[in-house]
Each structure stands twice: as structure tokens, then as C-alpha cells.
Design a protein around this motif. Structure first.
Motif, PDB file in Angstrom:
ATOM      1  N   HIS A  57       0.817  -1.224   0.000  1.00  0.00           N
ATOM      2  CA  HIS A  57       0.000   0.000   0.000  1.00  0.00           C
ATOM      3  C   HIS A  57       0.840   1.258   0.000  1.00  0.00           C
ATOM      4  CE1 HIS A  57      -4.258  -1.406   0.743  1.00  0.00           C
ATOM      5  NE2 HIS A  57      -3.557  -2.500   0.587  1.00  0.00           N
ATOM      6  N   MET A  86     -11.449   8.356  -6.879  1.00  0.00           N
ATOM      7  CA  MET A  86     -10.075   8.523  -6.383  1.00  0.00           C
ATOM      8  C   MET A  86      -9.452   7.223  -5.866  1.00  0.00           C
ATOM      9  SD  MET A  86     -10.230  10.171  -2.640  1.00  0.00           S
ATOM     10  CE  MET A  86     -11.755  11.019  -2.339  1.00  0.00           C
ATOM     11  N   ILE A  87     -10.300   6.338  -5.365  1.00  0.00           N
ATOM     12  CA  ILE A  87      -9.759   5.106  -4.776  1.00  0.00           C
ATOM     13  C   ILE A  87      -9.065   4.249  -5.845  1.00  0.00           C
ATOM     14  CG2 ILE A  87     -11.786   3.562  -4.964  1.00  0.00           C
ATOM     15  CD1 ILE A  87     -11.341   2.918  -1.964  1.00  0.00           C
ATOM     16  N   ARG A  98      -8.738  13.891  -3.699  1.00  0.00           N
ATOM     17  CA  ARG A  98      -8.834  13.689  -2.251  1.00  0.00           C
ATOM     18  C   ARG A  98      -8.690  15.028  -1.521  1.00  0.00           C
ATOM     19  NH1 ARG A  98      -7.389   8.894   1.628  1.00  0.00           N
ATOM     20  NH2 ARG A  98      -6.938  10.012   3.526  1.00  0.00           N
ATOM     21  N   LEU A 238     -18.861   7.103  -4.330  1.00  0.00           N
ATOM     22  CA  LEU A 238     -17.821   6.686  -3.369  1.00  0.00           C
ATOM     23  C   LEU A 238     -18.207   7.118  -1.958  1.00  0.00           C
ATOM     24  CD1 LEU A 238     -14.972   5.493  -2.770  1.00  0.00           C
ATOM     25  CD2 LEU A 238     -14.039   7.765  -3.174  1.00  0.00           C
ATOM     26  N   LEU A 239     -18.617   8.387  -1.814  1.00  0.00           N
ATOM     27  CA  LEU A 239     -18.961   8.868  -0.469  1.00  0.00           C
ATOM     28  C   LEU A 239     -20.179   8.136   0.088  1.00  0.00           C
ATOM     29  CD1 LEU A 239     -18.504  12.739  -0.809  1.00  0.00           C
ATOM     30  CD2 LEU A 239     -17.001  11.119   0.355  1.00  0.00           C
ATOM     31  N   ALA A 242     -18.763   4.213   0.632  1.00  0.00           N
ATOM     32  CA  ALA A 242     -17.545   3.841   1.378  1.00  0.00           C
ATOM     33  C   ALA A 242     -17.800   3.666   2.867  1.00  0.00           C
ATOM     34  CB  ALA A 242     -16.456   4.883   1.158  1.00  0.00           C
ATOM     35  N   THR A 247     -19.160   0.535   7.999  1.00  0.00           N
ATOM     36  CA  THR A 247     -19.461   0.893   9.388  1.00  0.00           C
ATOM     37  C   THR A 247     -20.556  -0.032   9.928  1.00  0.00           C
ATOM     38  OG1 THR A 247     -18.982   3.154   8.705  1.00  0.00           O
ATOM     39  CG2 THR A 247     -19.881   2.865  10.898  1.00  0.00           C
ATOM     40  N   HIS A 351      -3.897   6.147   0.208  1.00  0.00           N
ATOM     41  CA  HIS A 351      -5.318   5.775   0.097  1.00  0.00           C
ATOM     42  C   HIS A 351      -5.963   5.460   1.447  1.00  0.00           C
ATOM     43  CE1 HIS A 351      -5.658   5.694  -4.275  1.00  0.00           C
ATOM     44  NE2 HIS A 351      -4.444   5.175  -4.306  1.00  0.00           N
ATOM     45  N   CYS A 353      -8.108   5.166   4.509  1.00  0.00           N
ATOM     46  CA  CYS A 353      -9.523   5.550   4.557  1.00  0.00           C
ATOM     47  C   CYS A 353      -9.704   7.012   4.969  1.00  0.00           C
ATOM     48  CB  CYS A 353     -10.252   4.662   5.551  1.00  0.00           C
ATOM     49  SG  CYS A 353     -11.970   5.140   5.724  1.00  0.00           S
ATOM     50  N   MET A 354     -10.388   7.753   4.126  1.00  0.00           N
ATOM     51  CA  MET A 354     -10.608   9.172   4.421  1.00  0.00           C
ATOM     52  C   MET A 354     -11.607   9.348   5.565  1.00  0.00           C
ATOM     53  SD  MET A 354     -11.280  12.115   1.607  1.00  0.00           S
ATOM     54  CE  MET A 354     -13.045  11.957   1.488  1.00  0.00           C
TER      55      MET A 354
HETATM   56  C1  HEM Z   1     -15.702   1.054   9.551  1.00  0.00           C
HETATM   57  C2  HEM Z   1     -15.791   1.833   8.504  1.00  0.00           C
HETATM   58  C3  HEM Z   1     -14.814   1.898   7.373  1.00  0.00           C
HETATM   59  C4  HEM Z   1     -13.837   1.007   6.981  1.00  0.00           C
HETATM   60  C5  HEM Z   1     -13.469  -0.322   7.620  1.00  0.00           C
HETATM   61  C6  HEM Z   1     -13.193   1.584   5.816  1.00  0.00           C
HETATM   62  C7  HEM Z   1     -12.143   0.986   5.142  1.00  0.00           C
HETATM   63  C8  HEM Z   1     -11.466   1.565   4.087  1.00  0.00           C
HETATM   64  C9  HEM Z   1     -10.321   0.986   3.437  1.00  0.00           C
HETATM   65  C10 HEM Z   1      -9.687  -0.360   3.801  1.00  0.00           C
HETATM   66  C11 HEM Z   1      -9.933   1.836   2.452  1.00  0.00           C
HETATM   67  C12 HEM Z   1      -8.761   1.646   1.491  1.00  0.00           C
HETATM   68  C13 HEM Z   1      -7.459   1.918   2.164  1.00  0.00           C
HETATM   69  C14 HEM Z   1      -6.230   1.650   1.348  1.00  0.00           C
HETATM   70  O1  HEM Z   1      -6.319   1.344   0.138  1.00  0.00           O
HETATM   71  O2  HEM Z   1      -5.131   1.713   1.926  1.00  0.00           O
HETATM   72  C15 HEM Z   1     -10.845   2.957   2.480  1.00  0.00           C
HETATM   73  C16 HEM Z   1     -10.793   4.026   1.619  1.00  0.00           C
HETATM   74  C17 HEM Z   1     -11.697   5.070   1.638  1.00  0.00           C
HETATM   75  N1  HEM Z   1     -12.710   5.285   2.564  1.00  0.00           N
HETATM   76 FE1  HEM Z   1     -13.179   4.098   4.100  1.00  0.00          FE
HETATM   77  N2  HEM Z   1     -13.785   2.777   5.520  1.00  0.00           N
HETATM   78  C18 HEM Z   1     -14.769   3.013   6.449  1.00  0.00           C
HETATM   79  C19 HEM Z   1     -15.582   4.126   6.550  1.00  0.00           C
HETATM   80  C20 HEM Z   1     -15.552   5.200   5.700  1.00  0.00           C
HETATM   81  C21 HEM Z   1     -16.375   6.381   5.833  1.00  0.00           C
HETATM   82  C22 HEM Z   1     -17.382   6.660   6.952  1.00  0.00           C
HETATM   83  C23 HEM Z   1     -16.091   7.171   4.779  1.00  0.00           C
HETATM   84  C24 HEM Z   1     -16.755   8.493   4.541  1.00  0.00           C
HETATM   85  C25 HEM Z   1     -16.340   9.458   3.916  1.00  0.00           C
HETATM   86  C26 HEM Z   1     -15.025   6.515   4.004  1.00  0.00           C
HETATM   87  C27 HEM Z   1     -14.427   7.013   2.875  1.00  0.00           C
HETATM   88  C28 HEM Z   1     -13.366   6.436   2.218  1.00  0.00           C
HETATM   89  C29 HEM Z   1     -12.758   7.012   1.027  1.00  0.00           C
HETATM   90  C30 HEM Z   1     -13.177   8.282   0.330  1.00  0.00           C
HETATM   91  C31 HEM Z   1     -11.711   6.147   0.672  1.00  0.00           C
HETATM   92  C32 HEM Z   1     -10.746   6.310  -0.520  1.00  0.00           C
HETATM   93  C33 HEM Z   1      -9.520   7.036  -0.063  1.00  0.00           C
HETATM   94  C34 HEM Z   1      -8.474   7.204  -1.134  1.00  0.00           C
HETATM   95  O3  HEM Z   1      -8.472   6.458  -2.127  1.00  0.00           O
HETATM   96  O4  HEM Z   1      -7.647   8.105  -0.974  1.00  0.00           O
HETATM   97  N3  HEM Z   1     -14.735   5.329   4.601  1.00  0.00           N
HETATM   98  N4  HEM Z   1     -11.761   2.784   3.507  1.00  0.00           N
END
Ligand code: HEM
Length: 403
Positions: A57, A86-87, A98, A238-239, A242, A247, A351, A353-354
Motif C-alpha cells: 500500500h 479517487m480510490i 482527495r 464513493l462517499l 464507502a 461501518t 489511500h 480511509c478518508m
Molecule cells: C468502519 C468503517 C470503514 C472502513 C473499515 C473503511 C475501510 C477503508 C479501506 C480499507 C480503504 C482503502 C485503504 C487503502 O487502500 O489503503 C478505504 C478508503 C476510503 N474510505 Fe473508508 N472505511 C470506512 C468508513 C468510511 C467512511 C465513513 C467514509 C466516509 C467518507 C469513508 C471514505 C473512504 C474514502 C473516500 C476512501 C478512498 C480514499 C483514497 O483512495 O484516498 N470510509 N476505507
């Protein structure tokens, strides 16, 4: 029997009864970078040790999110281009997108939502707990994240149920309950799902309303950015997705963890200081997203295994979170676990998690408020799992409570 004869991580059925933790234990020990053939694809490398997951990563030059996307599915270039948010991007575009709203999700910034999260949670719990028996997923764990998301974005109450259902249809598409037969006209949509079109429409309506009537919210901000229509559409999807199932499943598994470990539930009730570490342990325990995928930009070596250029590489966060090299007694659920550097939100890197700080707050508040309100809570049937090697999902969990 060889490993390939016993272990197939591409098989969704292998995840229906439970997460195959014994497979991951074997892989970490015997084949930490394991080549998993696929019946209908080129096969993929499965990375199962914590340190190697981190390496993948963090090294975006070698492990690209953009070349092949971040899901196991093999998409052609047109599909990747049309669907990618973006992911599924590498720098520099990833960082620009981002950067548009990242500052709203820092630990300090999310504090402004704490009261709103608590109010929404109280409302959801009070409605659910009017009954003695109900489905915990439907009434509580799916409601909280979606209501929080809707509150933050200002989505009207009357539309909220619809958005939850769209999210389920979008993401649960490996499960027979949500399965939509492949249709060529959906191939350019996120998750190949027609529900994406409805989600786009919803986001566009919100953006149009904010352009007329701007607020101080995320949609207003995105609506005024110079994004193409497609960029806006996939950003919204995505928003909306994700933080939804992720959650939800953390809260459901968190409750399962407590019910299966009554001593931990007792500890938590006795010491409110433990809610924060407990939320982290629930995240580690649940690991709602099992894996992510990258594609190699060139031949490389990882943990002694040579990986060719343009290979599919999957990082199994669910395995990293049980790595005995990092976690003491990894198969023990310990609400006071410290340190707890779990990788449920990814192992760091661009990347990460935002929404991580928002999600942790939601999980913590869900249990602070739930345990305040109930004397006892028990399952009345086995939780029903989602058929998916991607999400550690629970579809239904009937419970009985006393107050
Ligand atoms: C328990 C809840 C959540 C878990 C387990 C989770 C897990 C993850 C994981 C594993 C990734 C990818 C990380 C990587 O590639 O290194 C990710 C990316 C992302 N998450 Fe979450 N997420 C959660 C909640 C949320 C929430 C509430 C949002 C609300 C905005 C969110 C928005 C995002 C976004 C926008 C990305 C892409 C970030 C990027 O590519 O720069 N996530 N999440």
C-alpha cells in the motif's frame, strides 16, 4: 494436498459460513505471497502478512491502484476509465481529488459532527428499542451510518431509506439476494450495477439544489469544483458507499464480539474509558473489507517471491489483522487491546480511509448509547452472512433486548 488444491480465495462460497481464518494462518506461515489461480481470470497474488500488506500500500510506484482498479474483477480500459473514483487512481489526480474535501475528515474536523452523530444514534436506538425483538442490522447497524451520512450531507429524511437500499443493491452483488444478471448496458457503471444510475441521479439533484442554495457542506463544495459530470457522479457514489456497509458491519460484528465474550461486555460496561479501544478492537475483529487489489507496474519481489509486471496483487487486510507477528493472541477479542495498529482502514499510505475518524466515532458512540439503554441483549438466531470474499458482511441478526 497442495495449497492450491485446498485454498481458493476467489471462491465467495468459502466466506459464507465464516471467514476462513485457518487458510490465512496457513498462508502467512507457508506462502505469504501466494499465487491464487482463478477459474475465469489470470489469477492473483494474495499477500497475507501485515508487513507485506504495508509495503504494497505504501509503494504506489510499483503497486498501482489505477492500472487495473482496486477490485479483483477484471475490467477493460473503457470500464476502468468510466468507473474510477479517487480510490482507483494514482497520483497526481488521486491527490487532487482527495485534497478537495480531505480537510473535513481530520480527527479535529470530525469533532464538529460528534453531537450530530450522537443525536442520530439516539434517534435510531430509541426507535428500534421500542420493540423487544428486532433485526439488529435493519434497525440499528445499517441505520446509523446511513443516517449519519445523510445528516452530514443534508439528505432529507424521506429519501434516506431509498439511499440505503440503493447502497445495498450496489455493493452486495455477489450475494444471491441482491444479484442482478450481468447486462452489457451496465458495464460502464460502478459495480456494473444499474443502481449506480439511480445513485448518480440522486447526487446530481442534490448538487443542482446546492448550486441554487449553497450551504457549508461537502456537496456544495463539490458542486462548485471544476469536476466533469462523471467525476462528480463517482465521487458521490464513493462517499455514499464507502462508509455505509463498512461501518454497518463493524457495528454488527462489534456486538457479536461482545455477545460471544460476555467478560469483555462486562469490562466495557464497568469502564467507560474502554469505549475508544473497544471500537478499535471491533474494527480489527470485524475487518469489514477483506482485501484490496493493486496491479504491478513492473516486475518486483515481495517476501522472496518474484511478481511479474501487470500482475494482480491482493492485500488481505483480514489476515494482516490476525498476524501473530504483530498482535499478541490475535484470535482473542480484547476491548482494552493496546497497542492496536490494525489495518481495517488500510495500512497507511495515500489511500488510507478518508472517513476513518468519522467511522471510529460512529462505532464508539453506537456502543456508548446502546449499552446505556439495554440491560440485556441476545441473539435469537444465527447471524446471516453475506456471500462475499470482499465484505465481511452480516445481512441479518435477530436480537431480543430487555431495558
Ligand atoms: C468502519 C468503517 C470503514 C472502513 C473499515 C473503511 C475501510 C477503508 C479501506 C480499507 C480503504 C482503502 C485503504 C487503502 O487502500 O489503503 C478505504 C478508503 C476510503 N474510505 Fe473508508 N472505511 C470506512 C468508513 C468510511 C467512511 C465513513 C467514509 C466516509 C467518507 C469513508 C471514505 C473512504 C474514502 C473516500 C476512501 C478512498 C480514499 C483514497 O483512495 O484516498 N470510509 N476505507
Amino acid at each position: 494436498m497442495t495449497l492450491t488444491e485446498t485454498i481458493d480465495l476467489s471462491d465467495h462460497d468459502a466466506f459464507v459460513d465464516a471467514v476462513p481464518y485457518d487458510w490465512f494462518r496457513t498462508l502467512r506461515r507457508e506462502a505469504p505471497v501466494y499465487f491464487n489461480p482463478e477459474p475465469d481470470g489470470p489469477g492473483f497474488y494474495a499477500v497475507t502478512r501485515y508487513a507485506d500488506i504495508r509495503e504494497v500500500h505504501r509503494n504506489v510506484d510499483i503497486y498501482s491502484s489505477e492500472i487495473g482498479g482496486t477490485s479483483l474483477e477484471d475490467l477493460d480500459e473503457e470500464q476502468l476509465e468510466a468507473r474510477k473514483s479517487m480510490i482507483d487512481m494514482d497520483p497526481p489526480r488521486h491527490d487532487e481529488l482527495r485534497g478537495l474535501i480531505a480537510r473535513r475528515f481530520t480527527p479535529r474536523a470530525v469533532q464538529v459532527w460528534e453531537d450530530a452523530v450522537r443525536t442520530v444514534t439516539d434517534r435510531v436506538l430509541d426507535a428500534a428499542l421500542e420493540k423487544e425483538e428486532f433485526d439488529f442490522v435493519e434497525e440499528i447497524s445499517s441505520e446509523i451510518p446511513m443516517q449519519v451520512f445523510a445528516e452530514i450531507l443534508g439528505i432529507p429524511q424521506s429519501d434516506r431509506r431509498h439511499i440505503i437500499e440503493l447502497g445495498d443493491r450496489l455493493l452486495g452483488n455477489q450475494d444471491p439476494e441482491y444479484f442482478v444478471p450481468p447486462d452489457p448496458s451496465h458495464r460502464l457503471l460502478p459495480f456494473s450495477s444499474p443502481a449506480a444510475l439511480e445513485m448518480f441521479e440522486f447526487g446530481r439533484k442534490m448538487a443542482a439544489a446546492r448550486r441554487k442554495n449553497p450551504g457549508n457542506d461537502i456537496i456544495t463544495q463539490l458542486a462548485f469544483e471544476p469536476l466533469t459530470q462523471r467525476e462528480f457522479d463517482v465521487y458521490f457514489v464513493l462517499l455514499a458507499t464507502a462508509g455505509n456497509e463498512t461501518t454497518r458491519h463493524t457495528i454488527t460484528h462489534g456486538l457479536i464480539g461482545l455477545l460471544e465474550h460476555p467478560d469483555q461486555l462486562e469490562r466495557l460496561r464497568e469502564d467507560p474509558e474502554l469505549y475508544k479501544p473497544a471500537a478499535e478492537e471491533m474494527l480489527r475483529w470485524a475487518t469489514p473489507v477483506h482485501h484490496f487489489r493493486r496491479t504491478t507496474t513492473r516486475e518486483t519481489e515481495l517476501a522472496g517471491t518474484t511478481i511479474p509486471a501487470l500482475a494482480k496483487v491482493t492485500t488481505w487486510l483480514v489476515s494482516g489483522n490476525r498476524d501473530e507477528e504483530v498482535f499478541e493472541e490475535p484470535d482473542t477479542f480484547d476491548v482494552g487491546r493496546t497497542p492496536n495498529k490494525h489495518v481495517a482502514f488500510g495500512p497507511g499510505g495515500i489511500h488510507t480511509c478518508m472517513g476513518a475518524h468519522l467511522a471510529r466515532m460512529e462505532v464508539r458512540i453506537a456502543f456508548e448509547e446502546l449499552l446505556k439503554r439495554v440491560k440485556t441483549i441476545e441473539m435469537t438466531a444465527r447471524p446471516e452472512r453475506l456471500r462475499s470474499n470482499f465484505f465481511n458482511g452480516i445481512k441479518r441478526m435477530p436480537v431480543r433486548v430487555t431495558r
